[in-house]
Write an enzyme that holds these catalytic residues in place. Structure first.
Site, PDB file in Angstrom:
ATOM      1  N   GLU A 160      30.677  36.444  -1.489  1.00 18.21           N
ATOM      2  CA  GLU A 160      30.523  37.444  -2.548  1.00 18.21           C
ATOM      3  C   GLU A 160      30.366  36.771  -3.912  1.00 18.21           C
ATOM      4  O   GLU A 160      29.557  37.192  -4.739  1.00 18.21           O
ATOM      5  CB  GLU A 160      31.724  38.390  -2.555  1.00 18.21           C
ATOM      6  CG  GLU A 160      31.723  39.348  -1.368  1.00 18.21           C
ATOM      7  CD  GLU A 160      32.925  40.277  -1.363  1.00 18.21           C
ATOM      8  OE1 GLU A 160      32.721  41.494  -1.430  1.00 18.21           O
ATOM      9  OE2 GLU A 160      34.056  39.766  -1.312  1.00 18.21           O
ATOM     10  N   GLU A 180      34.692  40.642   6.545  1.00 15.97           N
ATOM     11  CA  GLU A 180      35.858  41.494   6.290  1.00 15.97           C
ATOM     12  C   GLU A 180      36.088  42.560   7.349  1.00 15.97           C
ATOM     13  O   GLU A 180      37.243  42.945   7.613  1.00 15.97           O
ATOM     14  CB  GLU A 180      35.721  42.156   4.914  1.00 15.97           C
ATOM     15  CG  GLU A 180      35.949  41.221   3.737  1.00 15.97           C
ATOM     16  CD  GLU A 180      34.687  40.503   3.307  1.00 15.97           C
ATOM     17  OE1 GLU A 180      34.670  39.945   2.204  1.00 15.97           O
ATOM     18  OE2 GLU A 180      33.700  40.484   4.085  1.00 15.97           O
TER      19      GLU A 180
END
Length: 310
Positions: A160, A180
């Protein structure tokens, strides 16, 4: 050695909020103290706030001084201003070996502080974000070009943060993915927004739904990174490529580089007509600069320009 950024599994859930705040803060800092030209004041230009254009706002905060070459930071984050032919290139080195560069609150705080200092330093031309921990990485949004050098793992929050950079380069042996969903959570540091913008919605959904991890060649094939290199014995092939790119950027006009980045970033958030208006407004900001006159003079005299960022 250069490496990549990984958020350790135990850190993903608790640190997503902090990571999201960092990314949001970086975006806000990009245009802090600026206002939108009147011609665009009534237009909707996206959440990043093309915000406040490139015209200094009355009463805006004064620019803060950046770190000097001699300034020492805490061991988890090392800020190096390169010298000689590399002058203008800054390397942010993540050095949290014991936590595999996971995004601790302290590391996020230091990244925020470094970004705050560097964003208004006119001597900074390009920033390279790398890891100094073998196999692991980290990044942020700044008004100058940013390059993520991924030589190892960039999983979860690590990827990210790399997605927040302008350019990503990786070794073929690097591993990247938003994993995730394996932990019954979702990417919360910008992954659900930046990954679709980088590789398209359908493929981004596939990768997030499956928590798939890509190597460097696979990441290049889907457009996640711009360059893929065979790893060298030192383990810093991506860093070396990032340094080569940064050197290519150094001779260009620094004001033009910042404004070009702003025009591209904000234009991607709106329709074409509004995007062209943003480009026109940004172009107008370069016309009265001393750098533009220096560029014309250097061209006439057939010599390299000496830009000062003015």
């Amino acid at each position: 050695m250069a490496a990549a950024v990984a958020a350790g599994p135990g850190a993903l859930g608790s640190l997503h909020a902090g990571g999201a705040r960092l990314v949001a803060a970086c975006s806000a800092w990009l245009c802090s103290g600026l206002r939108l030209p009147r011609s665009l004041a009534g237009r909707r230009v996206g959440p990043a706030i093309w915000a406040q254009g490139w015209v200094p706002a009355a009463g805006g905060p004064a620019p803060k001084r950046g770190y000097s070459s001699e300034m020492k930071t805490e061991d988890e984050l090392r800020v190096r201003h390169l010298e000689e032919e590399n002058r203008g290139i800054v390397v942010l080195g993540i050095n949290r070996a014991y936590g595999k560069n996971s995004l601790s609150k302290n590391l996020i705080k230091m990244l925020s502080k470094a970004v705050d200092a560097l964003k208004s330093d006119k001597k900074v031309r390009t920033i390279i974000i790398r890891s100094e921990v073998p196999g692991i990485f980290c990044a942020a949004n700044l008004p100058v070009p940013t390059i993520a050098a991924i030589d190892g793992l960039a999983l979860g929050g690590g990827l990210e943060l790399a997605l927040a950079c302008d350019i990503r380069v990786a070794a073929s042996s690097a591993k990247m993915g938003l994993v995730e969903t394996k932990l019954a959570i979702i990417p919360g540091g910008g992954g659900t927004q930046r990954l679709p913008r980088a590789i398209g919605m359908s493929l981004a959904k596939e990768l997030i739904f499956s928590a798939r991890v890509l190597d460097g060649q696979e990441a290049k094939a889907v457009g996640l990174i711009s360059h893929v290199l065979e790893q060298n014995q030192e383990g810093d092939a991506a860093y070396r490529k990032a340094l080569d790119l940064a050197r290519e950027f150094l001779p260009q006009g620094p004001v033009a580089m910042r404004v070009a980045k702003l025009a591209i970033n904000q234009g991607m958030e709106v329709d074409l007509v509004t995007g062209l208006a943003i480009e026109e407004a940004c172009y107008a900001q370069t016309i009265p600069t001393k750098d533009r006159l220096e560029g014309l003079l250097a061209f006439k005299e057939k010599r390299p320009p000496r830009y000062k960022g003015e």
